[in-house]
Write a protein that holds these residues in place. Structure first.
Motif, PDB file in Angstrom:
ATOM      1  N   VAL A 226       0.916  -1.153  -0.177  1.00  0.00           N
ATOM      2  CA  VAL A 226       0.071  -0.095   0.052  1.00  0.00           C
ATOM      3  C   VAL A 226       1.066   1.440  -0.012  1.00  0.00           C
ATOM      4  O   VAL A 226       2.018   1.350   0.739  1.00  0.00           O
ATOM      5  N   SER A 227       0.506   2.435  -0.989  1.00  0.00           N
ATOM      6  CA  SER A 227       1.629   3.365  -0.999  1.00  0.00           C
ATOM      7  C   SER A 227       0.546   4.669  -0.861  1.00  0.00           C
ATOM      8  O   SER A 227      -0.462   4.786  -1.464  1.00  0.00           O
ATOM      9  N   GLU A 228       1.112   5.767  -0.367  1.00  0.00           N
ATOM     10  CA  GLU A 228       0.589   6.959  -0.500  1.00  0.00           C
ATOM     11  C   GLU A 228       1.489   8.015  -1.488  1.00  0.00           C
ATOM     12  O   GLU A 228       2.379   8.250  -1.162  1.00  0.00           O
ATOM     13  N   ARG A 229       0.854   8.007  -2.815  1.00  0.00           N
ATOM     14  CA  ARG A 229       1.880   8.554  -3.760  1.00  0.00           C
ATOM     15  C   ARG A 229       2.177  10.133  -3.380  1.00  0.00           C
ATOM     16  O   ARG A 229       3.258  10.388  -3.737  1.00  0.00           O
ATOM     17  N   ALA A 230       1.245  10.877  -3.025  1.00  0.00           N
ATOM     18  CA  ALA A 230       1.753  12.170  -2.671  1.00  0.00           C
ATOM     19  C   ALA A 230       2.752  12.255  -1.588  1.00  0.00           C
ATOM     20  O   ALA A 230       3.736  13.049  -1.714  1.00  0.00           O
ATOM     21  N   PHE A 231       2.941  11.393  -0.691  1.00  0.00           N
ATOM     22  CA  PHE A 231       3.873  11.463   0.115  1.00  0.00           C
ATOM     23  C   PHE A 231       5.201  10.808  -0.459  1.00  0.00           C
ATOM     24  O   PHE A 231       6.058  11.355  -0.022  1.00  0.00           O
ATOM     25  N   GLN A 232       5.093   9.992  -1.304  1.00  0.00           N
ATOM     26  CA  GLN A 232       5.828   8.967  -1.871  1.00  0.00           C
ATOM     27  C   GLN A 232       6.707  10.212  -2.976  1.00  0.00           C
ATOM     28  O   GLN A 232       8.159  10.010  -2.613  1.00  0.00           O
ATOM     29  N   MET A 233       6.199  11.044  -3.477  1.00  0.00           N
ATOM     30  CA  MET A 233       6.868  11.630  -4.570  1.00  0.00           C
ATOM     31  C   MET A 233       7.261  12.855  -3.865  1.00  0.00           C
ATOM     32  O   MET A 233       7.711  13.959  -4.598  1.00  0.00           O
ATOM     33  N   GLN A 234       7.114  13.090  -2.618  1.00  0.00           N
ATOM     34  CA  GLN A 234       7.649  14.498  -2.084  1.00  0.00           C
ATOM     35  C   GLN A 234       9.101  14.645  -2.117  1.00  0.00           C
ATOM     36  O   GLN A 234       9.610  15.866  -1.653  1.00  0.00           O
ATOM     37  N   SER A 235       9.950  13.591  -2.114  1.00  0.00           N
ATOM     38  CA  SER A 235      11.192  13.780  -2.149  1.00  0.00           C
ATOM     39  C   SER A 235      11.551  12.242  -2.864  1.00  0.00           C
ATOM     40  O   SER A 235      11.011  11.621  -3.502  1.00  0.00           O
ATOM     41  N   SER A 236      13.077  12.361  -2.983  1.00  0.00           N
ATOM     42  CA  SER A 236      13.722  11.276  -3.800  1.00  0.00           C
ATOM     43  C   SER A 236      13.429   9.828  -2.908  1.00  0.00           C
ATOM     44  O   SER A 236      13.918   8.689  -3.367  1.00  0.00           O
ATOM     45  N   GLN A 237      13.526  10.134  -1.555  1.00  0.00           N
ATOM     46  CA  GLN A 237      13.299   8.835  -0.904  1.00  0.00           C
ATOM     47  C   GLN A 237      11.712   8.593  -0.599  1.00  0.00           C
ATOM     48  O   GLN A 237      11.004   9.338  -0.242  1.00  0.00           O
ATOM     49  N   TRP A 238      11.409   7.224  -1.122  1.00  0.00           N
ATOM     50  CA  TRP A 238      10.140   6.725  -1.313  1.00  0.00           C
ATOM     51  C   TRP A 238       9.397   6.330   0.235  1.00  0.00           C
ATOM     52  O   TRP A 238       8.210   6.004   0.341  1.00  0.00           O
ATOM     53  N   ASP A 239      10.453   6.325   1.151  1.00  0.00           N
ATOM     54  CA  ASP A 239       9.795   5.516   2.310  1.00  0.00           C
ATOM     55  C   ASP A 239       8.413   6.058   3.018  1.00  0.00           C
ATOM     56  O   ASP A 239       7.911   5.237   3.675  1.00  0.00           O
ATOM     57  N   LYS A 240       8.512   7.550   3.031  1.00  0.00           N
ATOM     58  CA  LYS A 240       7.605   8.054   3.552  1.00  0.00           C
ATOM     59  C   LYS A 240       6.195   7.922   3.365  1.00  0.00           C
ATOM     60  O   LYS A 240       5.217   7.837   4.134  1.00  0.00           O
ATOM     61  N   GLY A 241       5.839   7.545   2.067  1.00  0.00           N
ATOM     62  CA  GLY A 241       4.568   7.122   1.504  1.00  0.00           C
ATOM     63  C   GLY A 241       4.524   5.478   1.320  1.00  0.00           C
ATOM     64  O   GLY A 241       3.556   5.114   1.072  1.00  0.00           O
ATOM     65  N   LYS A 242       5.314   4.763   2.124  1.00  0.00           N
ATOM     66  CA  LYS A 242       5.503   3.405   1.980  1.00  0.00           C
ATOM     67  C   LYS A 242       5.215   2.851   3.339  1.00  0.00           C
ATOM     68  O   LYS A 242       4.707   1.622   3.631  1.00  0.00           O
ATOM     69  N   GLY A 243       5.409   3.582   4.439  1.00  0.00           N
ATOM     70  CA  GLY A 243       5.544   3.058   5.864  1.00  0.00           C
ATOM     71  C   GLY A 243       4.454   3.469   6.722  1.00  0.00           C
ATOM     72  O   GLY A 243       4.556   3.112   8.017  1.00  0.00           O
ATOM     73  N   CYS A 244       3.482   3.935   6.420  1.00  0.00           N
ATOM     74  CA  CYS A 244       2.394   4.389   7.261  1.00  0.00           C
ATOM     75  C   CYS A 244       1.760   3.097   8.105  1.00  0.00           C
ATOM     76  O   CYS A 244       1.780   1.990   7.369  1.00  0.00           O
ATOM     77  N   ASP A 245       0.952   3.139   8.990  1.00  0.00           N
ATOM     78  CA  ASP A 245       0.231   2.147   9.776  1.00  0.00           C
ATOM     79  C   ASP A 245      -0.710   1.198   8.678  1.00  0.00           C
ATOM     80  O   ASP A 245      -1.169   1.903   7.934  1.00  0.00           O
ATOM     81  N   THR A 246      -0.605   0.136   8.737  1.00  0.00           N
ATOM     82  CA  THR A 246      -1.448  -0.802   7.855  1.00  0.00           C
ATOM     83  C   THR A 246      -1.245  -0.857   6.258  1.00  0.00           C
ATOM     84  O   THR A 246      -1.931  -1.363   5.573  1.00  0.00           O
ATOM     85  N   PHE A 247      -0.003  -0.268   6.068  1.00  0.00           N
ATOM     86  CA  PHE A 247       0.728  -0.103   4.805  1.00  0.00           C
ATOM     87  C   PHE A 247       1.314  -1.511   4.313  1.00  0.00           C
ATOM     88  O   PHE A 247       1.812  -1.642   3.070  1.00  0.00           O
ATOM     89  N   GLY A 248       1.107  -2.569   5.250  1.00  0.00           N
ATOM     90  CA  GLY A 248       1.898  -3.741   4.931  1.00  0.00           C
ATOM     91  C   GLY A 248       1.242  -5.040   5.300  1.00  0.00           C
ATOM     92  O   GLY A 248       1.806  -5.836   5.964  1.00  0.00           O
ATOM     93  N   PRO A 249      -0.020  -5.124   4.516  1.00  0.00           N
ATOM     94  CA  PRO A 249      -0.748  -6.680   4.694  1.00  0.00           C
ATOM     95  C   PRO A 249       0.395  -7.842   4.205  1.00  0.00           C
ATOM     96  O   PRO A 249       0.620  -7.595   3.289  1.00  0.00           O
ATOM     97  N   VAL A 250       0.172  -8.609   5.280  1.00  0.00           N
ATOM     98  CA  VAL A 250       1.068 -10.012   4.746  1.00  0.00           C
ATOM     99  C   VAL A 250       0.246 -11.175   5.064  1.00  0.00           C
ATOM    100  O   VAL A 250      -0.568 -11.228   6.278  1.00  0.00           O
ATOM    101  N   GLY A 251       0.259 -12.157   4.139  1.00  0.00           N
ATOM    102  CA  GLY A 251      -0.352 -13.481   4.131  1.00  0.00           C
ATOM    103  C   GLY A 251      -1.665 -13.740   3.469  1.00  0.00           C
ATOM    104  O   GLY A 251      -1.662 -12.902   2.437  1.00  0.00           O
ATOM    105  N   PRO A 252      -2.310 -14.530   3.711  1.00  0.00           N
ATOM    106  CA  PRO A 252      -2.653 -15.205   4.808  1.00  0.00           C
ATOM    107  C   PRO A 252      -1.748 -16.099   5.493  1.00  0.00           C
ATOM    108  O   PRO A 252      -1.590 -16.645   6.535  1.00  0.00           O
ATOM    109  N   TRP A 253      -0.972 -16.766   4.489  1.00  0.00           N
ATOM    110  CA  TRP A 253      -0.061 -17.715   4.717  1.00  0.00           C
ATOM    111  C   TRP A 253       1.351 -17.576   4.361  1.00  0.00           C
ATOM    112  O   TRP A 253       1.514 -16.731   3.383  1.00  0.00           O
ATOM    113  N   LEU A 254       2.369 -18.221   5.258  1.00  0.00           N
ATOM    114  CA  LEU A 254       3.513 -18.482   4.514  1.00  0.00           C
ATOM    115  C   LEU A 254       3.571 -19.909   3.973  1.00  0.00           C
ATOM    116  O   LEU A 254       3.281 -20.843   4.632  1.00  0.00           O
ATOM    117  N   VAL A 255       3.664 -19.801   2.757  1.00  0.00           N
ATOM    118  CA  VAL A 255       3.942 -21.007   1.975  1.00  0.00           C
ATOM    119  C   VAL A 255       5.415 -21.495   1.735  1.00  0.00           C
ATOM    120  O   VAL A 255       6.301 -20.724   1.117  1.00  0.00           O
TER     121      VAL A 255
END
Length: 285
Positions: free
Chosen positions: A156-185
């Protein structure tokens, strides 16, 4: 083997899916599924467990993150040539690495919280590679021996945040932006990580329909490459990029998520996720 953690947030139990797709409780063999258990020895012990002797979990419990102990969530940008084209960016000559905050990780079906000030909330179905043994400067030939398995991710990404600088992390690391699963296969059940169909729908409309076959840099290359720049530890995740069809790339105008939208996604053999976008709890009402 399909491993998971299920139950209330913060009180998940370990589980696995049997050959008929039924959820079984692993609690009698381990208290949790930790990064340390993703080693070849740890997975061998779990593989030796007979699912038929485990209790069946009834109903439709919540799935949590399939394992604990992730120290790094490493993302690869623009790893599909057609996605780079839709973003209007050059195809990279070597992998683009950035990090997603580990605190962004959540269960596969948790709501996506729209951050305060968000205007361009976007989706990205991705194949996740989960490390099982320490990888430091490993060769491509040995890279897959360090992989415990694979999982479904939504970067999950927030493009307005992501494109505010050359570093993308701000638009990628917000809470709930990393759903994982349901399984590890586990890796033994994925014959070829470069031959998996993947898709994503928004409100029932197909937006992404791709295959890991069109990655620029494959899993073997990525594990080796990343391990030369940072030591990968058990439980670490590499998100391998997304195929075309993200909201930012829609024509004639970009299309972004809003509160109430429902995102559903899946990868062949790795399960499905569903997220509903909700307002930030501190948003002005």
């Amino acid at each position: 083997m399909k491993l998971c953690r299920y139950g209330q947030d913060g009180a998940e139990k370990p589980g696995l899916l049997d050959g008929e797709g039924r959820l079984r409780d692993l609690s009698s063999h381990c208290s949790d599924l930790t990064a340390e258990m993703l080693s070849p020895e740890g997975l061998r012990r779990l593989t030796a467990v007979d699912p038929a002797g485990l209790p069946v979990v009834d109903g439709n419990p919540r799935f949590g993150i399939p394992f604990t102990g992730t120290s790094k969530y490493v993302c690869i940008g623009l790893n599909y040539s057609d996605h780079a084209e839709e973003a209007g960016l050059a195809v990279p000559s070597e992998p683009i690495i950035f990090l997603k905050a580990v605190s962004a990780m959540c269960g596969p079906d948790e709501p996506t919280i729209q951050p305060l000030g968000s205007t361009k909330l976007d989706w990205e179905v991705e194949l996740g590679v989960v490390i099982g043994t320490k990888a430091q400067c490993v060769s491509e030939a040995d890279a897959l021996s360090h992989v415990a398995g694979y999982c479904l991710l939504n970067d999950v990404s927030e493009r307005a945040f992501q494109m505010q600088s050359s570093q993308w992390d701000k638009g990628k690391g917000c809470d709930t932006f990393g759903p994982v699963g349901p399984w590890l296969v586990t890796a033994d059940e994925v014959a070829d990580p470069q031959a998996l169909c993947m898709w994503l729908d928004v409100n029932g409309q197909r937006m992404q329909d791709g295959s890991t076959a069109t990655m620029i840099f494959g899993v073997r290359t990525l594990v080796s490459y990343v391990s030369r720049h940072m030591t990968l530890m058990p439980g670490d995740i590499i998100a391998t990029g997304t195929p075309p069809g993200v909201g930012m790339g829609q024509k004639p105008e970009p299309a972004f998520l809003k509160v109430g939208d429902v995102v559903t996604l899946g990868i062949e053999g790795l399960g499905e996720q569903t997220q509903r976008v909700i307002s930030h709890p501190l948003a002005v009402r």
